[in-house]
Design a protein around this motif. Structure first.
Motif, PDB file in Angstrom:
ATOM      1  N   TYR A  54      23.381   3.772 130.863  1.00  0.00           N
ATOM      2  CA  TYR A  54      22.903   2.589 130.477  1.00  0.00           C
ATOM      3  C   TYR A  54      22.525   2.145 131.646  1.00  0.00           C
ATOM      4  CZ  TYR A  54      26.971  -1.186 132.269  1.00  0.00           C
ATOM      5  OH  TYR A  54      27.462  -2.035 133.031  1.00  0.00           O
ATOM      6  N   LYS A  55      22.392   2.586 133.626  1.00  0.00           N
ATOM      7  CA  LYS A  55      21.640   2.023 134.700  1.00  0.00           C
ATOM      8  C   LYS A  55      21.322   3.703 134.525  1.00  0.00           C
ATOM      9  CE  LYS A  55      24.341  -0.750 136.268  1.00  0.00           C
ATOM     10  NZ  LYS A  55      24.920  -1.178 138.206  1.00  0.00           N
ATOM     11  N   LEU A  56      19.048   3.861 134.565  1.00  0.00           N
ATOM     12  CA  LEU A  56      19.324   5.145 135.273  1.00  0.00           C
ATOM     13  C   LEU A  56      19.093   5.534 136.455  1.00  0.00           C
ATOM     14  CD1 LEU A  56      16.248   5.513 132.623  1.00  0.00           C
ATOM     15  CD2 LEU A  56      18.068   6.060 132.473  1.00  0.00           C
TER      16      LEU A  56
ATOM     17  N   ARG B  68      30.160   7.273 124.033  1.00  0.00           N
ATOM     18  CA  ARG B  68      28.577   8.472 124.084  1.00  0.00           C
ATOM     19  C   ARG B  68      27.562   9.532 124.908  1.00  0.00           C
ATOM     20  NH1 ARG B  68      28.445   3.995 121.459  1.00  0.00           N
ATOM     21  NH2 ARG B  68      28.229   3.840 119.157  1.00  0.00           N
ATOM     22  N   ARG B  69      28.834   9.448 125.682  1.00  0.00           N
ATOM     23  CA  ARG B  69      27.600  10.252 127.142  1.00  0.00           C
ATOM     24  C   ARG B  69      28.631  11.536 127.030  1.00  0.00           C
ATOM     25  NH1 ARG B  69      30.789   8.873 133.350  1.00  0.00           N
ATOM     26  NH2 ARG B  69      31.323  11.530 133.140  1.00  0.00           N
TER      27      ARG B  69
ATOM     28  N   GLU C  70      16.256  -3.662 129.888  1.00  0.00           N
ATOM     29  CA  GLU C  70      16.210  -2.342 129.413  1.00  0.00           C
ATOM     30  C   GLU C  70      17.339  -1.641 129.191  1.00  0.00           C
ATOM     31  OE1 GLU C  70      13.483  -1.173 131.848  1.00  0.00           O
ATOM     32  OE2 GLU C  70      11.839  -2.078 131.325  1.00  0.00           O
ATOM     33  N   ASN C  71      18.335  -2.096 130.660  1.00  0.00           N
ATOM     34  CA  ASN C  71      20.073  -1.528 130.639  1.00  0.00           C
ATOM     35  C   ASN C  71      20.374  -2.510 129.770  1.00  0.00           C
ATOM     36  OD1 ASN C  71      19.117  -0.724 132.724  1.00  0.00           O
ATOM     37  ND2 ASN C  71      20.159  -1.805 134.203  1.00  0.00           N
TER      38      ASN C  71
ATOM     39  N   LYS D 246      19.434  -3.095 126.107  1.00  0.00           N
ATOM     40  CA  LYS D 246      18.686  -1.497 125.077  1.00  0.00           C
ATOM     41  C   LYS D 246      19.619  -0.034 124.784  1.00  0.00           C
ATOM     42  CE  LYS D 246      15.065  -1.368 122.210  1.00  0.00           C
ATOM     43  NZ  LYS D 246      13.111  -1.710 122.685  1.00  0.00           N
ATOM     44  N   ARG D 247      19.455  -0.410 126.359  1.00  0.00           N
ATOM     45  CA  ARG D 247      20.244   1.555 126.594  1.00  0.00           C
ATOM     46  C   ARG D 247      21.786   0.926 126.265  1.00  0.00           C
ATOM     47  NH1 ARG D 247      16.343   2.843 130.254  1.00  0.00           N
ATOM     48  NH2 ARG D 247      17.167   1.541 131.636  1.00  0.00           N
ATOM     49  N   ALA D 248      22.101   0.802 126.739  1.00  0.00           N
ATOM     50  CA  ALA D 248      24.214   0.175 126.485  1.00  0.00           C
ATOM     51  C   ALA D 248      24.078  -0.582 125.169  1.00  0.00           C
ATOM     52  CB  ALA D 248      24.631  -1.107 127.301  1.00  0.00           C
TER      53      ALA D 248
ATOM     54  N   ASP E  41      21.480  -5.217 123.894  1.00  0.00           N
ATOM     55  CA  ASP E  41      20.879  -6.371 123.911  1.00  0.00           C
ATOM     56  C   ASP E  41      20.553  -7.989 123.253  1.00  0.00           C
ATOM     57  OD1 ASP E  41      19.640  -3.923 122.453  1.00  0.00           O
ATOM     58  OD2 ASP E  41      17.846  -4.966 122.461  1.00  0.00           O
TER      59      ASP E  41
END
Ligand SMILES: C[S@@+](CC[C@H](N)C(=O)[O-])C[C@H]1O[C@@H](n2cnc3c(N)ncnc32)[C@H](O)[C@@H]1O
Length: 369
Positions: A163-165, A218-219, A267-268, A270-272, A275
């Motif tokens: 989740y962290k780019l 999910r990874r 944003e992070n 949301k990816r996780a 949110d």
């Protein structure tokens, strides 16, 4: 049955052991910087997917005394590598040596590689390995002349949840944030406040924990691509863990003085996928009405490295201490500043030494007003 080793940050070994025991893993043993457990492909996949505090899951293939290169070569050659590594798979070697007679890591690396190649040559009847297929990272460790040989089942470390780019320097490691959430015993009922949220790691890990969302559901993992029983175990365990995820309202607040950080946290989150469970706010931590708030605060305030920044940081700790003095909120503050309590103006009720990567920190805990 295999024996696995889960390396972890110093200071969280007990928490990782508890996590494994709580989830039914067998023969769990905490050591310095790692935790061991036993199991098969299923447990390997499950540990990779659900563990919040461990850094990776290594499959231990051999453990022997290595006083000469000959012994190292013969012992590594005895391992049935063909059970794991196919004729076109890749198998890079890395390792380390500490307080051991075989101290040259490049030489050990070369010997280990040669032993694996010799073994595979005799099985696959070939002289040349393309190494284009799925990666089987071989890892050796030499400690006090004891050599352990592992296959890394994880690949990118477990703290890389996805989740962290980018991993910025000031951000806390996901595995440490999750361990602190575990220390607070927060169950998703009382308020949870991360008032210096930065990139949002603490608030996001709190949400993932409360919703029972497995960090690795999910990874991708290296062993997932090995085929056979490893691949099917990962598919099965990912499905099982997603099926037990919860959806409920959570009282989490993530705030920061810097609007850019709040945006990044959003944003992070949301990816996780969390949110909608977190309230976000651009806010100075000193402006929060701490006396009327209840619940838990987990804070990772800024730490000054240069002289001026240091003074600024100390001023902030003092102001935060003043603002929170009469607050019923339980406070958990992680800081690498050894004199944090002095500046905050209050001795902690409990403290615990933890590491954020290589940086030594303390978690200062305040339970009373
Ligand atoms: C060490 S970083 C937090 C890192 C965060 N735990 C993460 O994982 O990304 C400290 C944060 O405190 C914020 N900050 C500094 N002073 C603040 C204040 N007075 N109120 C709220 N946030 C502040 C900074 O913008 C920075 O994002």
């Amino acid at each position: 049955m295999f024996r696995f080793s889960v390396p972890c940050l110093m200071g969280v070994e007990g928490l990782v052991a508890d996590e494994l025991k709580f989830n039914g893993f067998q023969e769990v043993a905490a050591e310095n910087g790692r935790v061991l457990f036993s199991g098969d492909e299923r447990e390997c996949a499950r540990a990779n997917i659900i563990l919040r505090g461990g850094e990776r899951v290594l499959l231990r293939l051999h453990d022997f005394e290595a006083l000469s290169f000959d012994v190292l070569f013969e012992s590594v050659k005895k391992i049935p590598w063909e059970d794991y590594i196919g004729s076109s798979d890749s198998f890079p070697v890395k390792g380390y040596s500490l307080r051991s007679k075989l101290h040259s890591v490049p030489d050990c690396q070369r010997i280990v590689k040669k032993a694996v190649v010799e073994r595979l040559k005799s099985v696959y009847h070939t002289d040349w390995f393309q190494e284009e297929g799925p990666k089987h990272q071989i890892q050796f460790s030499l400690l006090n002349n004891r050599c352990e040989v592992f296959l890394d089942t994880t690949g990118a470390p477990l703290y890389k949840r996805g989740y962290k780019l980018e991993q910025n320097e000031a951000s806390i490691r996901e595995t440490l944030a999750a361990s602190i959430v575990k220390i607070t015993r927060w169950r998703g009922r009382e308020d949870f406040i991360d008032p210096f949220c930065g990139s949002g790691t603490i608030a996001i890990e709190a949400a993932l924990t409360a919703l029972n969302i497995a960090p690795g559901a999910r990874r991708l993992f290296d062993a997932e691509e090995w085929g056979g029983s490893f691949s099917s175990a990962f598919a099965e365990q990912k499905k099982a863990s997603i099926a037990t995820e919860k959806q409920e309202k959570l009282p989490i607040l993530a705030s920061d003085l810097d609007p850019g950080c709040v945006e990044l946290t959003k944003e992070n989150a949301k990816r996780a996928g969390v949110d909608k469970y977190i309230e976000f706010a651009v806010q100075d931590a000193l402006d929060i009405d701490w006396e009327s708030r209840t619940g838990i605060m987990v804070a990772n305030p800024p730490y000054g490295v240069r002289m001026l920044e240091e003074q600024e940081a100390h001023k902030l700790y003092r102001a935060l201490g003043d603002a929170m003095r009469r607050s019923p909120v339980k406070k958990y503050i992680i800081s690498s500043d050894d004199r944090f309590e002095e500046h905050f103006g209050q001795r902690s009720d409990k403290r615990r030494k933890l590491y954020n990567g290589m940086i030594k920190c303390n978690l200062y805990m305040y339970f009373k007003r």
